[in-house]
Write a protein that holds these residues in place. Structure first.
Motif, short mmCIF file in Angstrom:
data_model
loop_
_atom_site.label_atom_id
_atom_site.label_comp_id
_atom_site.label_asym_id
_atom_site.label_seq_id
_atom_site.Cartn_x
_atom_site.Cartn_y
_atom_site.Cartn_z
N GLY A 1 4.84 -1.00 -4.87
CA GLY A 1 5.28 -1.22 -3.48
C GLY A 1 4.86 -2.57 -2.95
N LYS B 1 3.62 -3.99 0.52
CA LYS B 1 3.13 -3.47 1.80
C LYS B 1 2.82 -4.63 2.74
CE LYS B 1 1.42 -1.35 -1.61
NZ LYS B 1 0.38 -1.33 -2.60
N ARG C 1 1.27 0.04 8.61
CA ARG C 1 1.47 -0.65 7.34
C ARG C 1 2.84 -0.24 6.81
NH1 ARG C 1 -0.95 0.28 1.56
NH2 ARG C 1 0.00 2.26 2.07
N LYS D 1 5.96 -0.27 4.07
CA LYS D 1 6.02 -0.34 2.60
C LYS D 1 7.47 -0.29 2.12
CE LYS D 1 4.30 2.04 -1.49
NZ LYS D 1 3.43 3.04 -2.04
N GLN E 1 10.87 -7.90 5.56
CA GLN E 1 9.73 -7.40 6.35
C GLN E 1 9.41 -8.37 7.49
OE1 GLN E 1 7.06 -6.90 2.97
NE2 GLN E 1 7.34 -4.70 2.99
N THR F 1 -5.52 0.27 2.63
CA THR F 1 -5.11 -0.79 3.56
C THR F 1 -5.90 -2.08 3.30
OG1 THR F 1 -6.73 -0.16 5.25
CG2 THR F 1 -4.57 0.89 5.39
#
Ligand code: BGC
Length: 246
Positions: free
Chosen positions: A13, A15, A30, A32, A51, A232
């Motif tokens: 992923g 993130k 967060r 993903k 993103q 995280t």
């Protein structure tokens, strides 16, 4: 407030979250996206661009990559496409994303965050953070100072790269119960203990959230504990590394 977009590129992923780098707090959730396959530099940059648009971001970026980064150049690519090798990562991302970007190894990034605001805070001596995910990453600290690019997940162990033996993807691919998998990880931690005698081992990556399911399996004579920031840590540490851009 000094804000940076933190990105954690993994084998599975990509993130991201906006981080206040003074407190290390996440200012957004967060997000993903699946890592594109093949995970070429251009395909990964396209996911990050999406993103950036989603978050309406226009500032500096810190980015963790599952690669050895030596003098800004990508030297290895274990769970991403080989096309990364040799790429000047900071320049590539700064140009492709249109924002100044700093790139470092993903496990080093997670370690930096955990040492600043997690369980490694104020810990002297040798501290080792391992991220257990698609691969196994490592970040080694001596009196709070990072020894970059240690790549312990690629040590040869049981006739293969250690990450093939005891990563989270090895657990999934081989359908191992948590205790069976954790015994493998414990064997590897004994090996690492022989190599660098850490005083504390922090486990990061997705599997750290499930720690209570396998906590009793460790026999290594070192304190093993899940990272406070769990998975995280990667986005937070990547953002912290971009402080040099501010
Ligand atoms: C890579 C490391 C990375 C780790 C975790 C390994 O396969 O070689 O650079 O830190 O995976 O993503």
């Amino acid at each position: 407030m000094r804000e940076v977009l933190g990105i954690d590129i993994g084998g599975t992923g990509v993130k991201c979250a906006i981080i206040d780098i003074d407190s290390g707090k996440m200012l957004t959730e967060r997000f993903k996206e699946a890592t594109p396959q093949p995970a070429t530099p251009e395909a990964v940059a396209d996911v990050i661009k999406k993103q950036i648009r989603l978050l309406n971001w226009s500032g500096p970026i810190g980015c963790g990559l599952p690669s050895v980064i030596r003098k800004g150049k990508v030297a290895t690519a274990a769970n991403i496409d080989d096309a990364w090798i040799g790429l000047p990562a900071n320049r590539f991302f700064s140009d492709a994303l249109g924002h100044p970007t700093v790139v470092l190894n993903d496990a080093d990034a997670a370690g930096v965050a955990e040492m600043k605001i997690g369980k490694g805070k104020n810990k002297n001596g040798v501290v080792l953070l391992m991220t257990i995910g698609t691969g196994i990453g490592s970040a080694l600290f001596i009196d709070g100072k990072l020894v970059p690019n240690t790549e312990f997940g690629h040590l040869r162990f049981k006739g293969m790269a250690a990450e093939k033996y005891c990563s989270n993807s090895a657990r999934k691919n081989e359908g191992l119960e948590y205790d069976v998998w954790a015994e493998r990880l414990d064997e590897f931690l004994h090996h690492l203990n022989r190599i660098c005698s850490p005083e504390l081992i922090l486990l990061g990556g997705g599997i750290s959230k499930k720690f209570e399911r396998y906590a009793d399996c460790f026999t290594v004579p070192i304190k093993v504990t899940p990272a406070k920031l769990e998975n995280t840590a990667g986005v937070i540490g990547a953002a912290l590394a971009a402080e040099v851009l501010l």
